[in-house]
Design an enzyme around this catalytic site. Structure first.
Site: not given
Ligand code: COA
Length: 258
Positions: A110, A113, A64, A133
């Site tokens: 992300g 993911e 992200a 993260e």
């Protein structure tokens, strides 16, 4: 410049995340655009397989976009995670059209993911995967704690998340995180090879299979019951009539996709 490049090759649609300068990091706009592209492909009955990849030869998606959320409050963070899951990650996982992730380099946070939301994953030898993260003081928010445990097992998921470590493509193959590892040059060829096999089959039955498999991972849903229901529904499709008739008539099926 659009964040997503859409290319068609027969029944196969390739969606390339196009922020190479930022290693294809997922900012809000990219999440929205990619989600919209997946929905549009799903609604187009001539698209039988979707391939998602990253631009350049270094990254699938490096996570992200950290620059967008580092000053967020708790409420904003909740909206970010929920918005992303609703607009992209759940859309991909529940897409009626099979989605293949062509992991062409870093798939972090992300990015991993996103790859894990896809139905099938193929990695190039240079790929590196992880959920880093906790090294930023946060945890995965786009389904990573759930899907990594489903794919690689709870113990490996805990280890990868706690250490914020990266695994290489070979290790990812070993723990069941990816289906195949090939050279970077062969990555899209391998994905297209899998897609070509899928395209020949009944898209109605494949959509039913996706919903039945996913049901087993959905809280409060009995996967076995969902399978019975989806199995029975196939009997009402033109594809079922064509598939069974073709077998009995000793010819190749030509599925109408209805
Ligand atoms: N969010 C925002 N920008 C990112 C990013 C992310 N997740 N990942 C990479 N970028 C940007 C970098 O800031 C840099 O931009 P700049 O050139 O404007 O400074 C550019 O992409 C290239 O990245 P860089 O770090 O210089 O490449 P590298 O080869 O040295 O390192 C990584 C590659 C993937 C190891 C490193 O970029 C990284 O650790 N990224 C963050 C991974 C992460 O924690 N993801 C989870 C986010 S929740």
């Amino acid at each position: 410049m659009s964040n997503i490049v859409v290319e068609r090759n027969g029944a196969i649609e390739k969606l390339t995340i196009n922020r190479p300068d930022k290693l294809n990091a997922l900012n809000k706009a990219t999440i929205q655009e990619l989600g919209a592209c997946v929905k549009a492909a799903e609604a187009d009955s001539s698209v039988k397989v979707i391939i998602i990849t990253g631009s350049g030869d270094k990254a699938f998606v490096a996570g992200a976009d950290i620059s967008e959320f580092y000053q967020f409050s708790k409420e904003e963070a909740k909206a970010l995670a929920k918005g992303g899951q609703d607009q992209l990650f759940d859309v991909v996982e529940n897409c009626k059209t099979p989605v293949i992730a062509a992991i062409n380099g870093f798939a972090l946070g992300g990015g991993l993911e996103l790859a894990m939301s896809c139905h099938i994953r193929v990695a190039s030898e240079n790929a590196r995967m992880g959920l880093p993260e906790v090294s930023l003081g946060v945890i995965p928010g786009y389904g990573g704690t759930q899907r990594l445990a489903q794919l690689a097992g709870k113990g490996k998921a805990m280890e990868l998340i706690f250490t914020a470590g990266m695994i290489n493509a070979g290790e990812a193959l070993q723990v069941g995180l990816v289906n195949y590892v090939v050279s970077q040059e062969e990555l899209l060829t391998k994905c297209n090879e899998i897609a070509t096999k899928i395209v020949k089959n009944s898209s109605v039955a494949i959509a039913s299979a996706i919903s039945a498999v996913n049901a087993g991972y959905t809280d409060g849903v009995n996967g076995y019951e969902k399978e019975i229901e989806a199995f029975a529904n196939c009997f009402g499709s033109e594809d079922f009539k064509e598939g069974t008739s073709a077998f009995l008539e000793k010819r190749k099926a030509n599925f109408p996709g209805k």
